[in-house]
Design a protein around this motif. Structure first.
Motif, PDB file in Angstrom:
ATOM      1  N   ALA A  50       0.858  -1.186   0.000  1.00 21.22           N
ATOM      2  CA  ALA A  50       0.000   0.000   0.000  1.00 21.22           C
ATOM      3  C   ALA A  50       0.892   1.232   0.000  1.00 21.22           C
ATOM      4  N   PRO A  51       1.117   1.848  -1.170  1.00 16.73           N
ATOM      5  CA  PRO A  51       1.999   3.023  -1.225  1.00 16.73           C
ATOM      6  C   PRO A  51       1.342   4.256  -0.629  1.00 16.73           C
ATOM      7  N   GLU A  52       2.176   5.064   0.027  1.00 17.53           N
ATOM      8  CA  GLU A  52       1.738   6.343   0.583  1.00 17.53           C
ATOM      9  C   GLU A  52       2.704   7.405   0.068  1.00 17.53           C
ATOM     10  N   GLU A  53       2.503   7.793  -1.180  1.00 13.89           N
ATOM     11  CA  GLU A  53       3.499   8.583  -1.895  1.00 13.89           C
ATOM     12  C   GLU A  53       3.498  10.062  -1.514  1.00 13.89           C
ATOM     13  N   LYS A  54       2.544  10.480  -0.657  1.00 15.03           N
ATOM     14  CA  LYS A  54       2.507  11.881  -0.245  1.00 15.03           C
ATOM     15  C   LYS A  54       3.655  12.217   0.699  1.00 15.03           C
ATOM     16  N   PHE A  55       4.300  11.198   1.241  1.00 12.73           N
ATOM     17  CA  PHE A  55       5.399  11.424   2.171  1.00 12.73           C
ATOM     18  C   PHE A  55       6.710  11.596   1.420  1.00 12.73           C
ATOM     19  N   ASN A  56       7.664  12.209   2.094  1.00 11.66           N
ATOM     20  CA  ASN A  56       8.997  12.377   1.532  1.00 11.66           C
ATOM     21  C   ASN A  56      10.019  11.960   2.594  1.00 11.66           C
ATOM     22  N   PRO A  57      10.734  10.853   2.386  1.00  8.64           N
ATOM     23  CA  PRO A  57      10.650   9.950   1.237  1.00  8.64           C
ATOM     24  C   PRO A  57       9.332   9.186   1.212  1.00  8.64           C
ATOM     25  N   PRO A  58       8.985   8.615   0.053  1.00  6.68           N
ATOM     26  CA  PRO A  58       7.741   7.861  -0.045  1.00  6.68           C
ATOM     27  C   PRO A  58       7.706   6.710   0.962  1.00  6.68           C
ATOM     28  N   ARG A  59       6.499   6.340   1.387  1.00  5.12           N
ATOM     29  CA  ARG A  59       6.313   5.214   2.302  1.00  5.12           C
ATOM     30  C   ARG A  59       5.477   4.141   1.618  1.00  5.12           C
ATOM     31  N   VAL A  60       5.642   2.924   2.100  1.00  2.00           N
ATOM     32  CA  VAL A  60       4.810   1.830   1.610  1.00  2.00           C
ATOM     33  C   VAL A  60       4.561   0.876   2.777  1.00  2.00           C
ATOM     34  N   VAL A  61       3.312   0.439   2.902  1.00  2.70           N
ATOM     35  CA  VAL A  61       2.955  -0.550   3.921  1.00  2.70           C
ATOM     36  C   VAL A  61       3.053  -1.925   3.292  1.00  2.70           C
ATOM     37  N   MET A  62       3.831  -2.811   3.911  1.00  2.00           N
ATOM     38  CA  MET A  62       4.101  -4.137   3.359  1.00  2.00           C
ATOM     39  C   MET A  62       3.461  -5.218   4.227  1.00  2.00           C
ATOM     40  N   THR A  63       2.675  -6.069   3.590  1.00  2.00           N
ATOM     41  CA  THR A  63       2.129  -7.249   4.267  1.00  2.00           C
ATOM     42  C   THR A  63       2.537  -8.477   3.468  1.00  2.00           C
ATOM     43  N   LEU A  64       3.232  -9.394   4.126  1.00  2.00           N
ATOM     44  CA  LEU A  64       3.740 -10.589   3.464  1.00  2.00           C
ATOM     45  C   LEU A  64       2.892 -11.799   3.824  1.00  2.00           C
ATOM     46  N   PHE A  65       2.361 -12.447   2.778  1.00  2.61           N
ATOM     47  CA  PHE A  65       1.711 -13.747   2.951  1.00  2.61           C
ATOM     48  C   PHE A  65       2.633 -14.815   2.386  1.00  2.61           C
ATOM     49  N   GLN A  66       2.888 -15.851   3.196  1.00  2.18           N
ATOM     50  CA  GLN A  66       3.805 -16.910   2.795  1.00  2.18           C
ATOM     51  C   GLN A  66       3.057 -18.061   2.122  1.00  2.18           C
ATOM     52  N   PRO A  67       3.799 -19.008   1.557  1.00  4.86           N
ATOM     53  CA  PRO A  67       3.148 -20.100   0.828  1.00  4.86           C
ATOM     54  C   PRO A  67       2.194 -20.958   1.658  1.00  4.86           C
ATOM     55  N   ASP A  68       2.331 -20.919   3.004  1.00  9.03           N
ATOM     56  CA  ASP A  68       1.397 -21.676   3.834  1.00  9.03           C
ATOM     57  C   ASP A  68       0.136 -20.886   4.149  1.00  9.03           C
ATOM     58  N   GLY A  69       0.030 -19.671   3.602  1.00 10.71           N
ATOM     59  CA  GLY A  69      -1.152 -18.846   3.798  1.00 10.71           C
ATOM     60  C   GLY A  69      -1.088 -17.942   5.004  1.00 10.71           C
ATOM     61  N   ALA A  70      -0.042 -18.051   5.819  1.00  2.00           N
ATOM     62  CA  ALA A  70       0.103 -17.213   7.009  1.00  2.00           C
ATOM     63  C   ALA A  70       0.937 -15.978   6.689  1.00  2.00           C
ATOM     64  N   THR A  71       0.837 -14.975   7.548  1.00  3.41           N
ATOM     65  CA  THR A  71       1.654 -13.774   7.386  1.00  3.41           C
ATOM     66  C   THR A  71       2.950 -13.929   8.171  1.00  3.41           C
ATOM     67  N   ALA A  72       3.955 -13.182   7.752  1.00  5.41           N
ATOM     68  CA  ALA A  72       5.223 -13.102   8.480  1.00  5.41           C
ATOM     69  C   ALA A  72       5.501 -11.631   8.756  1.00  5.41           C
ATOM     70  N   PRO A  73       5.992 -11.308   9.954  1.00  4.97           N
ATOM     71  CA  PRO A  73       6.173  -9.897  10.301  1.00  4.97           C
ATOM     72  C   PRO A  73       7.280  -9.195   9.535  1.00  4.97           C
ATOM     73  N   MET A  74       8.245  -9.968   9.031  1.00  8.79           N
ATOM     74  CA  MET A  74       9.403  -9.335   8.412  1.00  8.79           C
ATOM     75  C   MET A  74      10.049 -10.284   7.414  1.00  8.79           C
ATOM     76  N   CYS A  75      10.610  -9.720   6.362  1.00 10.83           N
ATOM     77  CA  CYS A  75      11.383 -10.478   5.374  1.00 10.83           C
ATOM     78  C   CYS A  75      12.383  -9.509   4.764  1.00 10.83           C
ATOM     79  N   GLY A  76      13.662  -9.776   4.952  1.00  9.27           N
ATOM     80  CA  GLY A  76      14.673  -8.837   4.484  1.00  9.27           C
ATOM     81  C   GLY A  76      14.667  -8.654   2.985  1.00  9.27           C
ATOM     82  N   ASN A  77      14.702  -9.748   2.223  1.00  2.95           N
ATOM     83  CA  ASN A  77      14.698  -9.626   0.768  1.00  2.95           C
ATOM     84  C   ASN A  77      13.339  -9.154   0.264  1.00  2.95           C
TER      85      ASN A  77
END
Length: 276
Positions: A50-77
């Motif tokens: 979910a990009p929030e481009e009104k900010f400088n620098p731009p922001r984006v909200v990231m939600t990761l769903f993994q192959p098992d269908g669950a979310t993970a709080p963080m992923c470096g790559n």
């Protein structure tokens, strides 16, 4: 109904990226289906951004769903791929990424995307791991590991040669060990002969080995420093998919650097096909 996606990878750790405004009734089910490398597009996860481009620098909200269908709080790559996607859209060379593990800054540095990782911890309750003190060398399910949280938990084991490890055999018992209330990623590492380390990771949620794991690379670097196996800064880490570099900034937080590539664009159906 179909929705568009873009596919990116960071040193082989690959993700489908979908704009968070796209209507997906069941994101977990979509991830289970489309991450499957036999019946789906194939990926290590789906990033809903979910990009929030009104900010400088731009922001984006990231939600990761993994192959098992669950979310993970963080992923470096995954975060580095999210940064590249946002940079491609905005033309910016720096972005802020809001993850479930905290807000991270990413910057373009030549061919690499560098992200400041979340604060790491060896504190048992914060990993979490069932222990009274930090687990720096302990045998869990037959594997000697050190335990750290670099945004997600990792059990790190240093071996003579990662190529000689049957990761699919030794990792699952540790990944599901009672010592880890939330489970853990399992990472093995060995010296590369040039001061860095080779890395292989069995990822929780993927339930298998991935070509690269950014939080795992950071775990290798910080555990190696904690155990006195290196005093280098930066620390070069080589997963099967390429080359990552872990440094420590003036705030004492690790940074993760490596290349990101935009592979291709496509569309996926939001609902599974109807059986005949």
């Amino acid at each position: 109904m179909s929705i568009p996606f873009q596919k990116y990878h960071g040193t082989g750790n690959d993700f489908l990226i979908i704009h968070a405004d796209e209507h997906v009734p069941d994101r977990g089910a979509l991830a289970e289906r489309e991450c499957d490398r036999t019946v789906g597009v194939g990926a290590d996860g789906i990033l809903f951004l979910a990009p929030e481009e009104k900010f400088n620098p731009p922001r984006v909200v990231m939600t990761l769903f993994q192959p098992d269908g669950a979310t993970a709080p963080m992923c470096g790559n995954g975060a580095r791929c999210a940064a590249e996607w946002t940079m491609d859209r905005t033309g910016a060379d720096s972005v802020m990424i809001d993850t479930q593990a905290g807000t991270l800054r990413a910057d373009r540095d030549g061919e690499n995307v560098v992200i400041e990782m979340t604060p790491l911890t060896f504190v048992p309750d914060e990993v979490p791991v069932m222990a009274d003190e930090p687990v720096l060398k302990a045998e869990i399910e037959g594997l000697e590991v050190s335990v750290v949280n670099t945004g997600v938990p990792h059990a790190v084991s240093f071996v003579d040669n990662v190529d000689n490890v049957d990761l699919e055999a030794i990792a699952p018992p540790v990944r599901h060990a009672d010592a880890f209330p939330d489970g853990t990623n399992v990472t093995v590492a060995s010296p590369d002969g040039s001061g860095g380390f080779r890395q292989r990771t069995y990822e929780r949620g993927v339930e298998g080995e991935t070509d690269s794991c950014g939080t795992g690379a950071v775990a290798v670097a910080v555990v190696a420093r904690r155990l006195g196996l290196t005093d280098a800064d930066p620390v070069d880490v080589h997963p099967p998919g390429g080359h990552l570099r872990v440094s420590f900034n003036d705030r004492g937080r690790p940074t993760l650097a490596g290349p990101v590539e935009h592979e291709f664009d496509g569309e996926v159906a939001v609902e599974p096909p109807v059986e005949p």
